[in-house]
Structures are given as structure tokens and as C-alpha cells.
Design an enzyme around this catalytic site. Structure first.
Site, PDB file in Angstrom:
ATOM      1  N   ASP A 264      -1.789  10.764  -1.524  1.00 42.85           N
ATOM      2  CA  ASP A 264      -2.114   9.729  -2.514  1.00 42.85           C
ATOM      3  C   ASP A 264      -2.455  10.347  -3.860  1.00 42.85           C
ATOM      4  O   ASP A 264      -2.397   9.679  -4.897  1.00 42.85           O
ATOM      5  CB  ASP A 264      -3.269   8.871  -2.013  1.00 42.85           C
ATOM      6  CG  ASP A 264      -2.857   8.176  -0.716  1.00 42.85           C
ATOM      7  OD1 ASP A 264      -2.970   8.819   0.357  1.00 42.85           O
ATOM      8  OD2 ASP A 264      -2.362   7.042  -0.785  1.00 42.85           O
TER       9      ASP A 264
ATOM     10  N   GLN B 134      -2.117   2.232  10.089  1.00 42.90           N
ATOM     11  CA  GLN B 134      -0.811   2.214   9.406  1.00 42.90           C
ATOM     12  C   GLN B 134       0.261   2.927  10.219  1.00 42.90           C
ATOM     13  O   GLN B 134       1.440   2.586  10.132  1.00 42.90           O
ATOM     14  CB  GLN B 134      -0.919   2.882   8.023  1.00 42.90           C
ATOM     15  CG  GLN B 134      -1.683   2.076   6.987  1.00 42.90           C
ATOM     16  CD  GLN B 134      -3.117   2.528   6.889  1.00 42.90           C
ATOM     17  OE1 GLN B 134      -3.725   2.927   7.895  1.00 42.90           O
ATOM     18  NE2 GLN B 134      -3.687   2.476   5.709  1.00 42.90           N
TER      19      GLN B 134
ATOM     20  N   ARG C  90      -7.415   0.084  -6.464  1.00 44.35           N
ATOM     21  CA  ARG C  90      -7.459   1.186  -5.489  1.00 44.35           C
ATOM     22  C   ARG C  90      -7.750   2.474  -6.272  1.00 44.35           C
ATOM     23  O   ARG C  90      -6.918   2.911  -7.055  1.00 44.35           O
ATOM     24  CB  ARG C  90      -6.117   1.358  -4.749  1.00 44.35           C
ATOM     25  CG  ARG C  90      -5.530   0.189  -3.989  1.00 44.35           C
ATOM     26  CD  ARG C  90      -6.126  -0.066  -2.611  1.00 44.35           C
ATOM     27  NE  ARG C  90      -6.336   1.029  -1.708  1.00 44.35           N
ATOM     28  CZ  ARG C  90      -5.476   1.426  -0.751  1.00 44.35           C
ATOM     29  NH1 ARG C  90      -4.312   0.827  -0.623  1.00 44.35           N
ATOM     30  NH2 ARG C  90      -5.782   2.407   0.069  1.00 44.35           N
TER      31      ARG C  90
ATOM     32  N   ASN D 144      -5.129  12.730   1.095  1.00 49.76           N
ATOM     33  CA  ASN D 144      -4.281  11.799   1.872  1.00 49.76           C
ATOM     34  C   ASN D 144      -5.189  11.012   2.813  1.00 49.76           C
ATOM     35  O   ASN D 144      -6.413  11.208   2.859  1.00 49.76           O
ATOM     36  CB  ASN D 144      -3.212  12.580   2.646  1.00 49.76           C
ATOM     37  CG  ASN D 144      -2.139  11.667   3.222  1.00 49.76           C
ATOM     38  OD1 ASN D 144      -1.651  10.780   2.528  1.00 49.76           O
ATOM     39  ND2 ASN D 144      -1.783  11.851   4.475  1.00 49.76           N
ATOM     40  N   LYS D 145      -4.581  10.140   3.573  1.00 48.54           N
ATOM     41  CA  LYS D 145      -5.308   9.251   4.486  1.00 48.54           C
ATOM     42  C   LYS D 145      -6.310  10.024   5.339  1.00 48.54           C
ATOM     43  O   LYS D 145      -6.021  11.124   5.807  1.00 48.54           O
ATOM     44  CB  LYS D 145      -4.283   8.516   5.361  1.00 48.54           C
ATOM     45  CG  LYS D 145      -4.844   7.498   6.318  1.00 48.54           C
ATOM     46  CD  LYS D 145      -5.698   6.447   5.650  1.00 48.54           C
ATOM     47  CE  LYS D 145      -5.005   5.709   4.531  1.00 48.54           C
ATOM     48  NZ  LYS D 145      -5.926   4.853   3.733  1.00 48.54           N
TER      49      LYS D 145
ATOM     50  N   ARG E 206       0.870  -1.175   0.000  1.00 45.51           N
ATOM     51  CA  ARG E 206       0.000   0.000   0.000  1.00 45.51           C
ATOM     52  C   ARG E 206       0.909   1.227   0.000  1.00 45.51           C
ATOM     53  O   ARG E 206       2.134   1.102   0.054  1.00 45.51           O
ATOM     54  CB  ARG E 206      -1.020  -0.007   1.149  1.00 45.51           C
ATOM     55  CG  ARG E 206      -0.692  -0.785   2.375  1.00 45.51           C
ATOM     56  CD  ARG E 206       0.429  -0.233   3.177  1.00 45.51           C
ATOM     57  NE  ARG E 206       0.221   1.190   3.454  1.00 45.51           N
ATOM     58  CZ  ARG E 206       1.161   2.041   3.710  1.00 45.51           C
ATOM     59  NH1 ARG E 206       2.435   1.665   3.745  1.00 45.51           N
ATOM     60  NH2 ARG E 206       0.909   3.301   3.955  1.00 45.51           N
ATOM     61  N   GLY E 207       0.293   2.418  -0.044  1.00 38.91           N
ATOM     62  CA  GLY E 207       1.098   3.632  -0.194  1.00 38.91           C
ATOM     63  C   GLY E 207       1.216   3.921  -1.684  1.00 38.91           C
ATOM     64  O   GLY E 207       1.590   3.039  -2.468  1.00 38.91           O
ATOM     65  N   ALA E 208       0.886   5.162  -2.061  1.00 35.99           N
ATOM     66  CA  ALA E 208       0.748   5.483  -3.490  1.00 35.99           C
ATOM     67  C   ALA E 208       1.965   5.086  -4.342  1.00 35.99           C
ATOM     68  O   ALA E 208       1.819   4.405  -5.365  1.00 35.99           O
ATOM     69  CB  ALA E 208       0.414   6.970  -3.639  1.00 35.99           C
TER      70      ALA E 208
END
Ligand code: MRU
Length: 371
Positions: free
Chosen positions: A248, A207, A94, A258-259, A57-59
Site C-alpha cells: 500500500d 480479503q 484511507r 502492506n496488509k 479497496r487496494g492501493a
């Protein structure tokens, strides 16, 4: 102070080609921090599952994995039909991280004009380049962000750390290199600038609690885990010198997706005059979008991410428990958008810009002209 050009060494790689020369090795991030497992991706479907189920995960890492996912697909079958299917299946995994689209467009444009017999080799070459390029992008963000941390360090009494709040995991685990938000932190630590990181736990998937703490501890960076609601209090009491988060997808006008929860931290930072920086590689900029709140697609994920918590049980196994009454209705938005006006600066591989159309166009004139 040590050498400011010192680069910290990471003792893990988030993605790499396996020794067999064709399968792809990733870390299963759903098992961290209690178990360090690597998994072998052997075909398109493995890559799709790894991204969708958030083993990776993570862009930026999603982009790198998608690139290798296309290589794995072409390895199975180099036809146009397979290439198109791979891009479609991977694209659906995603919806928010724009690096996914960027990497798939790049792979498709590279491979489609080639004869089928040349696609396999070319796909692996390009996927490896995308991963290496991301490492370099992280180094660039690290160098520019280091200067901001050094400036803040000069304002502190000698020996006192620069206190940095971060949200989610925009660390090495989210990229193919040193991370986005963490790259300046690692560079500062390696240069002997005292830093201390407040790590938001980052519900619902934790996370921060599971991943950012793990990698900061491994790198020997001082940190403390805080509940998601704590940042505002710390800022009111002068305990945060700056925030650095990742993103992201950032629009051409500097709005930062973002998150979930990032926006609330940016509001608290604004109210307390705490500088709020976002670190991003240019591969995370969506030059087609202007209004982040209206236009960025926000991923909604399974209810279990909110209702259930997984952790280490007394017998050493990973256990999942349910917190609310069974059947409680849930809304699970994975991301939010922080308007550019709340952002002090965008730390990119080319330098730091204002979070605005003019700021980004100043750093990336060739991209801004095309959009
Ligand atoms: O849902 P995830 O874990 O893929 O989301 C990642 C993030 O939102 C990170 O915070 C990060 O800032 C973006 S990736 C560097």
C-alpha cells in the site's frame, strides 16, 4: 509451454465510466464472493463512501476511484472551493495507501490552472487516463514477475507447479488491471507455466478468503485457501517456492507497508530461504519517506472487523456473527511494515530492484533525484 507473451483476459472491470458518460461503475467488493453487485457512484460523497467503507479497496484502485471522485465533484461544481473540498474529503478516507495522495495531487495539479468551464471535461479525461495507466503498470509488473516464476519453474520436476504464497488481495480486484502480486501469476498461468497459489485468508477482513480465491477461481488458477497461521509450516516443509505480495506504500528506501500479517510471512520466508517478492507500481512508492516502521501512518479500523465475521448463511443470505464475548476490547491495525532487508526484490513496471534506496534509485533515477 504456451506463448509467454499471452495476456490473460479478465471478465470484470473494477471501475469504469457508466453508459451515461458521467457516473462511475464499481464492483461492491463487500458483497463478494457470494454476490456480484455493481454500484453507481454519482457524486463526491458516493466516492468518499465507496473508499472509506471499502466497496473498493487496494492501493491502485483506491487511486483510480479517487481520481473519478474528483471528476464527479467537478461535475457537480467546478469551483476551486469544490476541488479543494473533494481532495480533502477523499484524502481522509484511507490514510495508508499512498496512491490516494498521488492521484489527488495529480488531479488537483491538472485541474486547478484550468478555467472552470474546462474542468469537467479535463477531469474525466485525466481520471480515465489514470485508470488506463494503472492497467499498463500491472502489465509491466506481470511481464517482469513472469520471468521470476519461469526461472523457478525450471528448477522443478517437469509438470510440478511453482508454489506461490500470497497475502491479502493484491489482485485484479485491488487495481484497475491484472493486479500487482497476481499479474505475474496470471501471466505465468496464461503462458502454460504450472502455478499453485497458497491464499492467506487475511484476517480481519478476509480479503484473501473472499476476494483472491474468487478471482483466482474465475481465472482457472490452481489455489488453496489457508488459515493465516499456516504459511510458516508450509515453508518449513518445502511447500512454498516463493511469496509475492502487494503493498500500500513502499518507502524510498524499500520498506514495504502492506496488509497486517505481511511482516510475519516475510520473517518466516527469511528463516526458510524462501524468496519474498513485492509487486508494486511506482505510484505506490512514497519518495518522501525513508523509515517505513517509524514513518508510514498505519490505519486503525473499527473493532467490528475483528469481532465479527460475515459469510453465507444456509438460507443463502449474507449473515454477520460475533465471535468473542460482546464488548471485548479490540486493537485493529490494518497494515504493518516489512523492512526492505527481508524483501528479495521489488517487482515494478520497469523491472525488478533490490528493496533499498540504491535499488529504487537505479530504476527510477528521475524520482529519486527529486526526493
Ligand atoms: O485494506 P485493503 O484491502 O485496501 O488493503 C490492500 C492490501 O493491503 C493488499 O494486500 C495489497 O497488497 C495492496 S494493494 C495492491
Amino acid at each position: 509451454m504456451r506463448d509467454a507473451t499471452a495476456l490473460p483476459a479478465l471478465d470484470f472491470k473494477t471501475i469504469s465510466l457508466a453508459d451515461d458518460g458521467w457516473s462511475v461503475r464499481i464492483i461492491d467488493q463487500t458483497r463478494l464472493p457470494h454476490e456480484f453487485d455493481t454500484v453507481s457512484l454519482r457524486g463526491l460523497d458516493d466516492a468518499v463512501r465507496a473508499i472509506r467503507d471499502m466497496l473498493v479497496r487496494g492501493a491502485p484502485l483506491i487511486g483510480g476511484t479517487a481520481a473519478y471522485g474528483v471528476a464527479l465533484a467537478v461535475n457537480e461544481d467546478p469551483s476551486d472551493a469544490m476541488l479543494e473540498r473533494a481532495c480533502e474529503d477523499l484524502m481522509e478516507t484511507r490514510p495508508t495507501a499512498v496512491n490516494l495522495r498521488w492521484a489527488l495531487d495529480d488531479m488537483r495539479t491538472t485541474l486547478l490552472p484550468l478555467p472552470e468551464s474546462e474542468r469537467r471535461a479535463a477531469a474525466y479525461v485525466r481520471a480515465a487516463e489514470i485508470v488506463r495507466e494503472d492497467e499498463a503498470l500491472c502489465d509491466g509488473m506481470g511481464a517482469h514477475g513472469l520471468a521470476v516464476i519461469q526461472d523457478l519453474a525450471r528448477t522443478k520436476p517437469p509438470g510440478e507447479p511453482v508454489n506461490i504464497l500470497t497475502h491479502c488481495n493484491a489482485g485484479a480486484l485491488a487495481t484497475c488491471g491484472l493486479g500487482t502480486a497476481t499479474a505475474p501469476i496470471y501471466r505465468a498461468h496464461a503462458a502454460g507455466v504450472p502455478v499453485h497459489v497458497w491464499v492467506d485468508e487475511t484476517r480481519p477482513r478476509n480479503q484473501g478468503a473472499a476476494l483472491t480465491t474468487w478471482e483466482l477461481a474465475r481465472a482457472g488458477v490452481s489455489h488453496a485457501l489457508i488459515a493465516d497461521n499456516t504459511g510458516g509450516h508450509l515453508m518449513q516443509h518445502g511447500m512454498v517456492d516463493m511469496c509475492i505480495v502487494g503493498t500500500d506504500r513502499t518507502t524510498a528506501s524499500g520498506d514495504v507497508c502492506n496488509k497486517i500479517g505481511t511482516y510475519l510471512k516475510a520473517l518466516a520466508a527469511k528463516d526458510n530461504d524462501v524468496p519474498f517478492y513485492v509487486a508494486l507500481p511506482s505510484t505506490t512508492i512514497d519518495w518522501t519517506l525513508k523509515d517505513g516502521v517509524a514513518e508510514v501512518p498505519i490505519e486503525q479500523r473499527a473493532a467490528e472487523e475483528v469481532t465479527d465475521v460475515t459469510g453465507l448463511a444456509d438460507d443463502g443470505s449474507l449473515k454477520t456473527v460475533t465471535v468473542p464475548p460482546v464488548g471485548t476490547p479490540v486493537a485493529n491495525y490494518a497494515f504493518d511494515v516489512t523492512p526492505g532487508r527481508l524483501v528479495t526484490g521489488l517487482i515494478t513496471e520497469r523491472g525488478i530492484s533490490e528493496a533499498s534506496a540504491a535499488g529504487l534509485a537505479g530504476l527510477f533515477p528521475e524520482r529519486a533525484r527529486q526526493s
